[in-house]
Design a protein around this motif. Structure first.
Motif, mmCIF file in Angstrom:
data_model
loop_
_atom_site.group_PDB
_atom_site.id
_atom_site.type_symbol
_atom_site.label_atom_id
_atom_site.label_comp_id
_atom_site.label_asym_id
_atom_site.label_seq_id
_atom_site.Cartn_x
_atom_site.Cartn_y
_atom_site.Cartn_z
ATOM 1 N N LEU A 1 0.819 -1.209 0.000
ATOM 2 C CA LEU A 1 0.000 0.000 0.000
ATOM 3 C C LEU A 1 0.853 1.260 0.000
ATOM 4 C CD1 LEU A 1 -2.757 -1.053 2.567
ATOM 5 C CD2 LEU A 1 -3.086 -0.661 0.128
ATOM 6 N N TYR A 2 2.029 1.217 0.631
ATOM 7 C CA TYR A 2 2.888 2.392 0.708
ATOM 8 C C TYR A 2 3.660 2.656 -0.581
ATOM 9 C CZ TYR A 2 2.211 2.058 5.805
ATOM 10 O OH TYR A 2 1.670 2.013 7.064
ATOM 11 N N LEU A 3 3.982 1.599 -1.323
ATOM 12 C CA LEU A 3 4.874 1.729 -2.474
ATOM 13 C C LEU A 3 4.432 2.764 -3.509
ATOM 14 C CD1 LEU A 3 6.140 -1.899 -3.224
ATOM 15 C CD2 LEU A 3 7.491 0.079 -2.524
ATOM 16 N N PRO A 4 3.147 2.810 -3.907
ATOM 17 C CA PRO A 4 2.749 3.792 -4.935
ATOM 18 C C PRO A 4 3.049 5.241 -4.570
ATOM 19 C CG PRO A 4 1.040 2.142 -4.654
ATOM 20 C CD PRO A 4 2.034 1.921 -3.553
ATOM 21 N N HIS A 5 3.108 5.545 -3.272
ATOM 22 C CA HIS A 5 3.394 6.923 -2.859
ATOM 23 C C HIS A 5 4.757 7.398 -3.368
ATOM 24 C CE1 HIS A 5 3.774 10.472 -0.286
ATOM 25 N NE2 HIS A 5 4.956 10.009 0.079
ATOM 26 N N PHE A 6 5.703 6.492 -3.481
ATOM 27 C CA PHE A 6 7.057 6.843 -3.875
ATOM 28 C C PHE A 6 7.234 6.879 -5.398
ATOM 29 C CE2 PHE A 6 7.262 4.883 0.318
ATOM 30 C CZ PHE A 6 7.904 5.873 1.035
ATOM 31 N N VAL A 7 6.170 6.602 -6.124
ATOM 32 C CA VAL A 7 6.198 6.697 -7.581
ATOM 33 C C VAL A 7 5.805 8.111 -7.981
ATOM 34 C CG1 VAL A 7 5.179 5.822 -9.724
ATOM 35 C CG2 VAL A 7 5.638 4.251 -7.833
ATOM 36 N N SER A 8 6.550 8.742 -8.865
ATOM 37 C CA SER A 8 6.234 10.106 -9.300
ATOM 38 C C SER A 8 4.953 10.096 -10.127
ATOM 39 C CB SER A 8 7.384 10.681 -10.131
ATOM 40 O OG SER A 8 7.466 10.028 -11.382
ATOM 41 N N TRP A 9 4.324 11.288 -10.220
ATOM 42 C CA TRP A 9 3.092 11.389 -10.998
ATOM 43 C C TRP A 9 3.346 11.090 -12.474
ATOM 44 C CZ3 TRP A 9 -1.415 10.574 -9.489
ATOM 45 C CH2 TRP A 9 -1.887 11.020 -8.243
ATOM 46 N N VAL A 10 4.531 11.388 -12.960
ATOM 47 C CA VAL A 10 4.843 11.095 -14.362
ATOM 48 C C VAL A 10 4.761 9.594 -14.610
ATOM 49 C CG1 VAL A 10 6.617 11.232 -16.147
ATOM 50 C CG2 VAL A 10 6.313 13.135 -14.559
ATOM 51 N N VAL A 11 5.356 8.819 -13.706
ATOM 52 C CA VAL A 11 5.330 7.365 -13.837
ATOM 53 C C VAL A 11 3.918 6.829 -13.618
ATOM 54 C CG1 VAL A 11 6.219 5.199 -12.891
ATOM 55 C CG2 VAL A 11 7.736 7.164 -13.140
ATOM 56 N N ALA A 12 3.222 7.380 -12.606
ATOM 57 C CA ALA A 12 1.867 6.907 -12.304
ATOM 58 C C ALA A 12 0.924 7.129 -13.489
ATOM 59 C CB ALA A 12 1.331 7.621 -11.065
ATOM 60 N N VAL A 13 0.954 8.323 -14.059
ATOM 61 C CA VAL A 13 0.103 8.613 -15.219
ATOM 62 C C VAL A 13 0.533 7.757 -16.412
ATOM 63 C CG1 VAL A 13 -0.546 10.398 -16.887
ATOM 64 C CG2 VAL A 13 -0.470 10.942 -14.448
ATOM 65 N N GLY A 14 1.837 7.527 -16.566
ATOM 66 C CA GLY A 14 2.325 6.661 -17.648
ATOM 67 C C GLY A 14 1.796 5.243 -17.532
ATOM 68 N N ILE A 15 1.720 4.729 -16.300
ATOM 69 C CA ILE A 15 1.165 3.384 -16.080
ATOM 70 C C ILE A 15 -0.294 3.342 -16.499
ATOM 71 C CG2 ILE A 15 0.531 1.720 -14.291
ATOM 72 C CD1 ILE A 15 3.069 2.591 -12.775
ATOM 73 N N PHE A 16 -1.059 4.365 -16.116
ATOM 74 C CA PHE A 16 -2.479 4.402 -16.486
ATOM 75 C C PHE A 16 -2.654 4.556 -17.992
ATOM 76 C CE2 PHE A 16 -3.290 4.563 -12.072
ATOM 77 C CZ PHE A 16 -4.639 4.349 -11.872
ATOM 78 N N TYR A 17 -1.749 5.274 -18.642
ATOM 79 C CA TYR A 17 -1.815 5.397 -20.097
ATOM 80 C C TYR A 17 -1.635 4.024 -20.741
ATOM 81 C CZ TYR A 17 -2.166 10.363 -21.247
ATOM 82 O OH TYR A 17 -2.636 11.632 -21.458
ATOM 83 N N VAL A 18 -0.672 3.273 -20.257
ATOM 84 C CA VAL A 18 -0.406 1.946 -20.811
ATOM 85 C C VAL A 18 -1.600 1.019 -20.595
ATOM 86 C CG1 VAL A 18 1.036 -0.116 -20.581
ATOM 87 C CG2 VAL A 18 2.090 2.153 -20.565
ATOM 88 N N LEU A 19 -2.255 1.147 -19.450
ATOM 89 C CA LEU A 19 -3.380 0.264 -19.131
ATOM 90 C C LEU A 19 -4.656 0.634 -19.872
ATOM 91 C CD1 LEU A 19 -2.961 -0.114 -15.246
ATOM 92 C CD2 LEU A 19 -2.479 -1.836 -16.983
ATOM 93 N N PHE A 20 -4.912 1.945 -20.056
ATOM 94 C CA PHE A 20 -6.221 2.383 -20.527
ATOM 95 C C PHE A 20 -6.235 2.965 -21.942
ATOM 96 C CE2 PHE A 20 -6.639 2.380 -15.913
ATOM 97 C CZ PHE A 20 -7.880 1.790 -15.734
ATOM 98 N N THR A 21 -5.115 3.039 -22.612
ATOM 99 C CA THR A 21 -5.129 3.569 -23.970
ATOM 100 C C THR A 21 -5.919 2.652 -24.903
ATOM 101 O OG1 THR A 21 -3.730 4.280 -25.804
ATOM 102 C CG2 THR A 21 -2.950 2.411 -24.522
ATOM 103 N N THR A 22 -6.519 3.246 -25.917
ATOM 104 C CA THR A 22 -7.282 2.444 -26.886
ATOM 105 C C THR A 22 -6.378 1.715 -27.872
ATOM 106 O OG1 THR A 22 -7.525 4.431 -28.259
ATOM 107 C CG2 THR A 22 -9.345 3.896 -26.765
ATOM 108 N N GLU A 23 -5.114 2.102 -27.913
ATOM 109 C CA GLU A 23 -4.161 1.478 -28.832
ATOM 110 C C GLU A 23 -3.333 0.437 -28.090
ATOM 111 O OE1 GLU A 23 -4.268 2.143 -32.011
ATOM 112 O OE2 GLU A 23 -5.776 3.711 -31.717
ATOM 113 N N GLY A 24 -3.950 -0.697 -27.818
ATOM 114 C CA GLY A 24 -3.222 -1.797 -27.189
ATOM 115 C C GLY A 24 -3.258 -1.803 -25.682
#
Length: 320
Positions: free
Chosen positions: A133-156
């Motif tokens: 539960l604590y680990l995501p806090h240490f991830v920057s917003w750039v990385v966090a948003v990048g992860i969501f882009y990879v998961l939710f993009t319509t292109e793959g």
């Protein structure tokens, strides 16, 4: 009469001298504690209080080459402009809605997670769950948003690929105005909800275990213990954090919002923070952007004072 007055003055001087000597003695005695406190005080002075002098530019037509002292004074001109801008109500609506969503959906989750972790008896599993539960806090917003882009993009994107395989048309999560606020709040929950449990777990560790033992003898189950012992024990902590949260009510997070903005969702995603960036840094309207920032700060101050007053009326301690 004069003799009595002189005696009173002499007595007062002795009292003040005694009080000052005690104060100095306390500082000498606790000098190492003050030494540890000094870096924190220095941080707030340099980065929080000294920059407040720059707020004067909100009332000036600030020119960098003239400085604060020589720029022309315009009074409330920038505030009048801001409140009469057609974009003001769009920004106000977007910021308020995001702030309310965060307050309603994000704020209670650390409390719920802390209560759930507090009920876990297996220490190894509890520590493992806390680490995850604590680990995501240490991830920057750039990385966090990048992860969501990879998961939710319509292109793959994995999520859209799964949706497509079950026969449903792909959903443009990252481009849709309808999904923008949901994505923002979901990302905030994923990144910060676990970290927010630390304070509540610390408060829960101070609950007297004898209260639970006595309640079990009286036949109280887990839910009864939670409602009548656990929650009242951390109520003051919840109230204080809620008041502090209201102080940043309009701070929706520039970096997070900015990374999620695009031409398709800007109508619902543009907030005060991104507006200040656009006007202040990209267009050089320093005085105008300072006025917008000061307006946000004043709203936060009013909310903190109002909520603290209400908490006092309801019998809570408040923050002061």
């Amino acid at each position: 009469m004069k003799g009595q007055h002189a005696a009173r003055l002499q007595l007062r001087h002795k009292y003040l001298f005694f009080k000052e000597s005690l104060f100095v003695r306390d500082i000498v005695r606790d000098r190492w504690l003050y030494f540890i406190l000094f870096p924190g005080i220095l941080y707030f002075v340099i980065f929080k209080y000294v920059p407040m002098f720059g707020l004067v530019m909100a009332f000036e037509d600030y020119q960098p080459h003239l400085g604060f002292m020589n720029s022309s004074w315009v009074g409330l001109k920038h505030f009048e402009r801001f409140f009469t801008e057609p974009q003001f109500w769009i920004l106000f609506r977007n910021t308020i809605l995001l702030a309310i969503y965060n307050l309603v959906f994000f704020f209670p989750l650390p409390i719920v997670l802390a209560l759930m972790l507090n009920e876990v008896r297996n220490k190894i599993f509890k520590r493992f769950a806390q680490t995850l539960l604590y680990l995501p806090h240490f991830v920057s917003w750039v990385v966090a948003v990048g992860i969501f882009y990879v998961l939710f993009t319509t292109e793959g994107g994995i999520v859209n690929e799964l949706i497509h395989r079950i026969g449903i048309e792909k959903i443009p999560f990252l481009l849709s105005e309808d999904w923008f606020r949901t994505m923002i709040v979901s990302q905030s929950i994923w990144k910060e909800a676990g970290w927010g449990t630390i304070i509540f777990l610390a408060a829960l560790s101070g609950v007297d275990l004898q209260l639970y033992e006595a309640s079990r003898i009286d036949g109280a189950g887990r839910w009864r213990q939670l409602w009548h012992i656990t929650l009242p024990a951390i109520r003051s902590t919840i109230v204080i954090l809620f008041i502090l949260r209201l102080g940043t009510f309009l701070d929706t997070g520039f970096e997070h919002i900015f990374l999620m903005l695009n031409s398709m969702n800007r109508e619902v995603g543009e907030v005060f923070d991104t507006y200040v960036y656009m006007k202040g840094l990209t267009q050089g309207q320093y005085s105008y952007s300072a006025a917008v920032g000061l307006f946000k700060s004043m709203v936060g101050l009013v909310l903190v004072l109002g909520s603290n007053w209400m908490a006092k009326k309801l019998g809570e301690e408040g923050i002061y």
